[in-house]
Design a protein around this motif. Sequence first.
Motif, PDB file in Angstrom:
ATOM      1  N   GLN A  25       0.834  -1.210   0.000  1.00 32.15           N
ATOM      2  CA  GLN A  25       0.000   0.000   0.000  1.00 32.15           C
ATOM      3  C   GLN A  25       0.862   1.251   0.000  1.00 32.15           C
ATOM      4  O   GLN A  25       0.549   2.226  -0.685  1.00 32.15           O
ATOM      5  CB  GLN A  25      -0.913   0.040   1.226  1.00 32.15           C
ATOM      6  CG  GLN A  25      -2.112  -0.845   1.162  1.00 32.15           C
ATOM      7  CD  GLN A  25      -2.973  -0.683   2.409  1.00 32.15           C
ATOM      8  OE1 GLN A  25      -2.497  -0.276   3.477  1.00 32.15           O
ATOM      9  NE2 GLN A  25      -4.245  -1.006   2.282  1.00 32.15           N
ATOM     10  N   ALA A  26       1.939   1.242   0.777  1.00 29.31           N
ATOM     11  CA  ALA A  26       2.829   2.402   0.849  1.00 29.31           C
ATOM     12  C   ALA A  26       3.459   2.675  -0.519  1.00 29.31           C
ATOM     13  O   ALA A  26       3.498   3.817  -0.981  1.00 29.31           O
ATOM     14  CB  ALA A  26       3.909   2.178   1.900  1.00 29.31           C
ATOM     15  N   LEU A  27       3.950   1.628  -1.171  1.00 32.78           N
ATOM     16  CA  LEU A  27       4.551   1.786  -2.497  1.00 32.78           C
ATOM     17  C   LEU A  27       3.523   2.286  -3.504  1.00 32.78           C
ATOM     18  O   LEU A  27       3.785   3.223  -4.264  1.00 32.78           O
ATOM     19  CB  LEU A  27       5.161   0.469  -2.969  1.00 32.78           C
ATOM     20  CG  LEU A  27       5.785   0.486  -4.363  1.00 32.78           C
ATOM     21  CD1 LEU A  27       6.901   1.517  -4.470  1.00 32.78           C
ATOM     22  CD2 LEU A  27       6.286  -0.898  -4.727  1.00 32.78           C
ATOM     23  N   ALA A  28       2.343   1.699  -3.514  1.00 32.62           N
ATOM     24  CA  ALA A  28       1.301   2.112  -4.449  1.00 32.62           C
ATOM     25  C   ALA A  28       0.915   3.569  -4.219  1.00 32.62           C
ATOM     26  O   ALA A  28       0.702   4.328  -5.175  1.00 32.62           O
ATOM     27  CB  ALA A  28       0.078   1.207  -4.315  1.00 32.62           C
ATOM     28  N   HIS A  29       0.853   3.986  -2.959  1.00 39.03           N
ATOM     29  CA  HIS A  29       0.498   5.377  -2.661  1.00 39.03           C
ATOM     30  C   HIS A  29       1.566   6.324  -3.198  1.00 39.03           C
ATOM     31  O   HIS A  29       1.247   7.320  -3.842  1.00 39.03           O
ATOM     32  CB  HIS A  29       0.312   5.574  -1.158  1.00 39.03           C
ATOM     33  CG  HIS A  29      -0.109   6.954  -0.793  1.00 39.03           C
ATOM     34  ND1 HIS A  29      -1.354   7.441  -1.103  1.00 39.03           N
ATOM     35  CD2 HIS A  29       0.556   7.962  -0.177  1.00 39.03           C
ATOM     36  CE1 HIS A  29      -1.442   8.702  -0.681  1.00 39.03           C
ATOM     37  NE2 HIS A  29      -0.296   9.027  -0.118  1.00 39.03           N
ATOM     38  N   GLN A  30       2.827   6.008  -2.946  1.00 33.79           N
ATOM     39  CA  GLN A  30       3.907   6.887  -3.425  1.00 33.79           C
ATOM     40  C   GLN A  30       3.910   6.952  -4.945  1.00 33.79           C
ATOM     41  O   GLN A  30       4.020   8.026  -5.519  1.00 33.79           O
ATOM     42  CB  GLN A  30       5.249   6.398  -2.893  1.00 33.79           C
ATOM     43  CG  GLN A  30       6.275   7.508  -2.817  1.00 33.79           C
ATOM     44  CD  GLN A  30       7.378   7.415  -3.840  1.00 33.79           C
ATOM     45  OE1 GLN A  30       7.338   6.596  -4.749  1.00 33.79           O
ATOM     46  NE2 GLN A  30       8.349   8.277  -3.682  1.00 33.79           N
ATOM     47  N   LEU A  31       3.752   5.819  -5.609  1.00 32.41           N
ATOM     48  CA  LEU A  31       3.748   5.798  -7.075  1.00 32.41           C
ATOM     49  C   LEU A  31       2.551   6.550  -7.651  1.00 32.41           C
ATOM     50  O   LEU A  31       2.640   7.124  -8.743  1.00 32.41           O
ATOM     51  CB  LEU A  31       3.774   4.360  -7.590  1.00 32.41           C
ATOM     52  CG  LEU A  31       5.079   3.598  -7.330  1.00 32.41           C
ATOM     53  CD1 LEU A  31       4.941   2.148  -7.777  1.00 32.41           C
ATOM     54  CD2 LEU A  31       6.262   4.278  -8.014  1.00 32.41           C
ATOM     55  N   SER A  32       1.454   6.608  -6.928  1.00 28.93           N
ATOM     56  CA  SER A  32       0.268   7.330  -7.410  1.00 28.93           C
ATOM     57  C   SER A  32       0.461   8.844  -7.364  1.00 28.93           C
ATOM     58  O   SER A  32      -0.278   9.577  -8.010  1.00 28.93           O
ATOM     59  CB  SER A  32      -0.969   6.947  -6.593  1.00 28.93           C
ATOM     60  OG  SER A  32      -0.952   7.555  -5.314  1.00 28.93           O
ATOM     61  N   ASP A  42      13.643   0.815 -15.162  1.00 31.12           N
ATOM     62  CA  ASP A  42      14.282  -0.243 -14.380  1.00 31.12           C
ATOM     63  C   ASP A  42      14.438   0.110 -12.898  1.00 31.12           C
ATOM     64  O   ASP A  42      15.021  -0.638 -12.135  1.00 31.12           O
ATOM     65  CB  ASP A  42      15.645  -0.599 -14.984  1.00 31.12           C
ATOM     66  CG  ASP A  42      16.608   0.573 -14.984  1.00 31.12           C
ATOM     67  OD1 ASP A  42      16.154   1.729 -14.933  1.00 31.12           O
ATOM     68  OD2 ASP A  42      17.829   0.323 -15.038  1.00 31.12           O
ATOM     69  N   GLU A  43      13.898   1.259 -12.470  1.00 29.60           N
ATOM     70  CA  GLU A  43      13.967   1.652 -11.069  1.00 29.60           C
ATOM     71  C   GLU A  43      12.664   1.332 -10.333  1.00 29.60           C
ATOM     72  O   GLU A  43      11.582   1.593 -10.845  1.00 29.60           O
ATOM     73  CB  GLU A  43      14.201   3.162 -10.933  1.00 29.60           C
ATOM     74  CG  GLU A  43      15.571   3.624 -11.282  1.00 29.60           C
ATOM     75  CD  GLU A  43      15.721   5.120 -11.067  1.00 29.60           C
ATOM     76  OE1 GLU A  43      16.776   5.515 -10.559  1.00 29.60           O
ATOM     77  OE2 GLU A  43      14.792   5.879 -11.407  1.00 29.60           O
ATOM     78  N   VAL A  44      12.817   0.782  -9.172  1.00 24.17           N
ATOM     79  CA  VAL A  44      11.677   0.557  -8.284  1.00 24.17           C
ATOM     80  C   VAL A  44      12.064   1.159  -6.939  1.00 24.17           C
ATOM     81  O   VAL A  44      13.124   0.841  -6.399  1.00 24.17           O
ATOM     82  CB  VAL A  44      11.359  -0.948  -8.125  1.00 24.17           C
ATOM     83  CG1 VAL A  44      10.239  -1.151  -7.121  1.00 24.17           C
ATOM     84  CG2 VAL A  44      11.013  -1.572  -9.456  1.00 24.17           C
ATOM     85  N   PRO A  45      11.248   2.034  -6.387  1.00 22.65           N
ATOM     86  CA  PRO A  45      11.587   2.620  -5.088  1.00 22.65           C
ATOM     87  C   PRO A  45      11.781   1.539  -4.024  1.00 22.65           C
ATOM     88  O   PRO A  45      11.089   0.526  -4.023  1.00 22.65           O
ATOM     89  CB  PRO A  45      10.369   3.485  -4.752  1.00 22.65           C
ATOM     90  CG  PRO A  45       9.675   3.714  -6.042  1.00 22.65           C
ATOM     91  CD  PRO A  45       9.964   2.519  -6.889  1.00 22.65           C
ATOM     92  N   GLU A  46      12.725   1.793  -3.134  1.00 22.94           N
ATOM     93  CA  GLU A  46      12.957   0.882  -2.023  1.00 22.94           C
ATOM     94  C   GLU A  46      11.901   1.137  -0.956  1.00 22.94           C
ATOM     95  O   GLU A  46      11.502   2.280  -0.726  1.00 22.94           O
ATOM     96  CB  GLU A  46      14.351   1.118  -1.442  1.00 22.94           C
ATOM     97  CG  GLU A  46      15.457   0.837  -2.427  1.00 22.94           C
ATOM     98  CD  GLU A  46      16.827   1.286  -1.921  1.00 22.94           C
ATOM     99  OE1 GLU A  46      16.920   1.827  -0.793  1.00 22.94           O
ATOM    100  OE2 GLU A  46      17.784   1.102  -2.673  1.00 22.94           O
ATOM    101  N   VAL A  47      11.445   0.075  -0.311  1.00 23.43           N
ATOM    102  CA  VAL A  47      10.441   0.186   0.748  1.00 23.43           C
ATOM    103  C   VAL A  47      10.956  -0.564   1.966  1.00 23.43           C
ATOM    104  O   VAL A  47      11.328  -1.733   1.868  1.00 23.43           O
ATOM    105  CB  VAL A  47       9.082  -0.417   0.311  1.00 23.43           C
ATOM    106  CG1 VAL A  47       8.058  -0.288   1.423  1.00 23.43           C
ATOM    107  CG2 VAL A  47       8.582   0.223  -0.973  1.00 23.43           C
ATOM    108  N   SER A  48      10.990   0.112   3.098  1.00 21.56           N
ATOM    109  CA  SER A  48      11.390  -0.555   4.340  1.00 21.56           C
ATOM    110  C   SER A  48      10.542  -0.019   5.486  1.00 21.56           C
ATOM    111  O   SER A  48      10.164   1.154   5.498  1.00 21.56           O
ATOM    112  CB  SER A  48      12.880  -0.346   4.627  1.00 21.56           C
ATOM    113  OG  SER A  48      13.184   1.025   4.723  1.00 21.56           O
ATOM    114  N   GLU A  49      10.256  -0.893   6.433  1.00 20.03           N
ATOM    115  CA  GLU A  49       9.447  -0.487   7.578  1.00 20.03           C
ATOM    116  C   GLU A  49      10.301   0.307   8.560  1.00 20.03           C
ATOM    117  O   GLU A  49      11.476  -0.003   8.778  1.00 20.03           O
ATOM    118  CB  GLU A  49       8.854  -1.719   8.262  1.00 20.03           C
ATOM    119  CG  GLU A  49       7.833  -1.367   9.314  1.00 20.03           C
ATOM    120  CD  GLU A  49       7.096  -2.570   9.877  1.00 20.03           C
ATOM    121  OE1 GLU A  49       6.536  -2.427  10.971  1.00 20.03           O
ATOM    122  OE2 GLU A  49       7.080  -3.634   9.223  1.00 20.03           O
TER     123      GLU A  49
END
Length: 89
Positions: A25-32, A42-49
């Motif tokens: 959900q966090a990644l989807a929100h940032q990408l939106s 070829d870049e995907v944001p890093e996600v960490s708790e």
Amino acid sequence: MAEYKLFKVGLDGCYDIIAAETAEQALAHQLSLVEPNHYSADEVPEVSEIDTDTVEKFETESGGFEYMTYADYLADFKYEQPAIVCWFE
């Protein structure tokens, strides 16, 4: 009210702290919220708790800065849906 966690989402030292129920959900929100070409193909944001006891330097309402935990900083935050709660550039 749903329970939330904090996630650090971004690349290269520029990141958002997002309150969400899951990392997805966090990644989807940032990408939106970013421009379509913000990340290359070829870049995907890093996600960490992030632990709520983590200490960071936050800007205060008076315009100064203060070190505090995320729990203290977000003491009055009411989670309803994924949201950016702060960011670092």
